[in-house]
Write an enzyme that holds these catalytic residues in place. Structure first.
Site, PDB file in Angstrom:
ATOM      1  N   GLU A  81      -9.242 -80.482  27.946  1.00  0.00           N
ATOM      2  CA  GLU A  81      -9.663 -81.156  29.169  1.00  0.00           C
ATOM      3  C   GLU A  81     -10.245 -82.509  28.811  1.00  0.00           C
ATOM      4  O   GLU A  81     -10.804 -83.194  29.657  1.00  0.00           O
ATOM      5  CB  GLU A  81     -10.657 -80.296  29.964  1.00  0.00           C
ATOM      6  CG  GLU A  81     -11.962 -80.028  29.257  1.00  0.00           C
ATOM      7  CD  GLU A  81     -13.159 -80.604  30.003  1.00  0.00           C
ATOM      8  OE1 GLU A  81     -13.384 -80.197  31.138  1.00  0.00           O
ATOM      9  OE2 GLU A  81     -13.844 -81.463  29.421  1.00  0.00           O
ATOM     10  N   CYS A 113     -10.890 -74.687  30.528  1.00  0.00           N
ATOM     11  CA  CYS A 113     -11.075 -74.100  29.193  1.00  0.00           C
ATOM     12  C   CYS A 113      -9.897 -73.230  28.750  1.00  0.00           C
ATOM     13  O   CYS A 113      -9.937 -72.644  27.675  1.00  0.00           O
ATOM     14  CB  CYS A 113     -12.351 -73.276  29.151  1.00  0.00           C
ATOM     15  SG  CYS A 113     -13.818 -74.253  29.416  1.00  0.00           S
ATOM     16  N   HIS A 235     -13.426 -65.922  25.759  1.00  0.00           N
ATOM     17  CA  HIS A 235     -13.886 -67.286  26.018  1.00  0.00           C
ATOM     18  C   HIS A 235     -15.404 -67.280  26.021  1.00  0.00           C
ATOM     19  O   HIS A 235     -16.030 -66.327  26.486  1.00  0.00           O
ATOM     20  CB  HIS A 235     -13.342 -67.802  27.353  1.00  0.00           C
ATOM     21  CG  HIS A 235     -13.897 -69.150  27.682  1.00  0.00           C
ATOM     22  ND1 HIS A 235     -13.757 -70.221  26.826  1.00  0.00           N
ATOM     23  CD2 HIS A 235     -14.645 -69.604  28.728  1.00  0.00           C
ATOM     24  CE1 HIS A 235     -14.377 -71.275  27.339  1.00  0.00           C
ATOM     25  NE2 HIS A 235     -14.927 -70.928  28.488  1.00  0.00           N
TER      26      HIS A 235
END
Lengths: 349, 133
Positions: A81, A113, A235
């Site tokens: 990103e 993400c 994550h």
């Protein structure tokens, strides 16, 4: 199925502690450290960006690939990103730097993400279909958090790279599952410097719902249960979320430990679960099963089941281990240096 | 004054991949690459990739930096001898200038070299970092 032929990571050496950020904004450091389970985060120096991190991670992946010739790589996909350009691909620079041009397909992926794991998914699919021999997927970010925002305590930098192929595997991908919905939990509009997020909304409905949605479907599809896995990587927007989701799904602290980097690394955004996977592969043994589930706001999760092969013992020390980059020879910076490095100070042209 | 992106583009092979010219007759390697061996006049050569580690031979510290490097000043500018004997010059980063020493082991890393202001092209290439692993 296809899998990983070479993997590598790269991290900045610079770190800033939670206390250093908290004292500038009058925040209570102990509550951030306890609430988010964050101690410090990586800080990229001014001459390091998503492209440079990606190049170094890709070089480490090549070192572990058993001699893959870069010209045999059919695609380079970079998920981030924080691509340095709004218009001009990161992938072509990386392709040029590793000597993979010009007969190659490049694309930059974006999905908050999750951009890194989607690059992995697509690279894996290309190779599995037989369309190309090797495909390189890179997850890299140098994310920015707005000053004083909760994200400033976590937004960090790092990269993980994976050369996907069909032969000479380090880890075979046995199953994948992706899970997506339209979720306004975190975004950055065009021309805006910092992202925005939906506060508490980013937890239950966003991170936990999608991570669990993908993970449960992947467990069902594979017919495996959490105890069948040696390791699990999720994550990690902070230290707390991946630990909580792991426990709620039935995984243990021992299973997430090698890839649970956020408390010392911060949130490397697209890099988070992929770098966690590199750290996990570094300590894995032949036959180990690794569960991996990314999360990207907007929102979705990509899940993978990896089975480690005999080749891990040959290659793990062909390049630097991720925990070495995480733990050793760190350079701590104060908030002023961090603000300069991250170009938060308004300068004359 | 920043470097023109056209010049940088022409120099990708050396700046991105450390490609050097090795002359057939003398066996000598030159970096940046040369068309003609200055000692023998030989033009027959092959491309070789330089190794990515070496030692600092000499250095100077830049405290008053050109405008494109004020954000990383002070920094050392060093000549390093790589493990194949080739010497090249680059900035030393991730290192306190007081810690830079002759003989210090370095590794070459791919870094952003400069930017044509906030809206221009970014130039990438090699820098030296301390070799600690």
């Amino acid at each position: 199925m296809a899998g990983i032929v070479g993997y590598g990571a790269h991290l900045p050496r610079h770190r800033i502690k939670v206390e250093e950020i908290a004292k500038v904004w009058g925040a209570d450091a102990p509550s951030y450290k306890k609430g988010l389970m964050l101690r410090e985060k990586s800080v990229p120096p001014p001459d390091m960006d998503t492209i440079t991190l990606a190049v170094e991670a890709a070089k480490n992946a090549l070192k572990r690939s058993g001699g893959v010739n870069p010209v045999d790589i059919g695609a380079i996909y970079i998920g981030s990103e924080s691509h340095p350009y709004a218009v001009k691909p990161s992938g072509t620079v990386v392709a040029e730097a590793i000597g993979a041009t010009p007969d190659i397909h490049c694309a930059d992926f974006e999905f908050a993400c999750k951009a890194g794991s989607e690059a992995m998914f697509v690279a894996l699919s290309h190779v599995d279909s037989g369309y190309m021999k090797y495909a390189l997927a890179i997850a890299a970010d140098t994310s920015q958090g707005a000053p004083s925002d909760a994200l400033e305590f976590s937004a960090a930098a790092g990269a993980g790279a994976f050369i996907m192929g069909k032969d000479n595997l380090i880890a075979e991908c046995l199953f994948t599952h992706s899970y997506m919905t339209d979720m306004p939990d975190f975004w950055r509009r065009e021309h805006q410097f910092y992202p925005q997020h939906g506060g508490r909304f980013t937890g239950e409905e966003a991170y936990f719902a999608h991570t669990k949605g993908a993970s449960k479907a992947l467990l069902k599809k594979s017919g495996l249960k959490p105890s069948d896995f040696t390791y699990a990587v999720f994550h990690q927007p902070n230290g707390k979320f991946p630990q909580r989701v792991a426990f709620e799904l039935g995984f243990t602290q021992e299973q997430i430990d090698p890839g649970w980097l956020a408390p010392r690394l911060g949130n490397t955004y697209s890099g988070a679960s992929p770098i966690g996977l590199t750290a996990t592969l570094d300590v894995s043994k032949p036959g180990d099963l690794i569960f991996m589930c990314s999360y990207g706001s907007g929102a979705g999760s990509d899940g993978f089941v990896w089975k480690v092969t005999q080749r891990i013992d040959e290659v793990r020390d062909k390049a630097v281990r991720t925990h070495k980059l995480l733990d050793e020879n760190l350079i701590y910076v104060d908030y002023g240096t961090y603000a300069k490095f991250r170009r938060k100070i308004k300068m004359n042209e | 004054m920043t470097m023109f992106s056209s010049r940088n583009w022409r120099e990708y092979p050396q700046r991105y991949r450390l490609e050097a010219s090795k002359f057939k007759k003398s066996g000598k390697t030159y970096f940046p690459p040369r068309a003609v061996d200055p000692e023998t006049g030989d033009t027959a050569q092959e491309m070789v990739k330089l190794p990515d580690t070496g030692k600092i031979v000499t250095y100077t510290v830049i405290r008053t930096a050109p405008s494109q490097w004020t954000e990383i000043a002070p920094y050392a500018l060093a000549i390093a001898e790589l493990t194949d004997g080739t010497r090249l010059m680059a900035q030393v980063v991730d290192c306190d200038v007081n810690a830079v020493k002759i003989g210090m082991e370095i590794r070459i890393e791919f870094r952003r070299i400069q930017s044509e202001s906030d809206h221009g092209v970014l130039s990438y290439g090699y820098k030296f970092v301390p070799k600690w692993y």
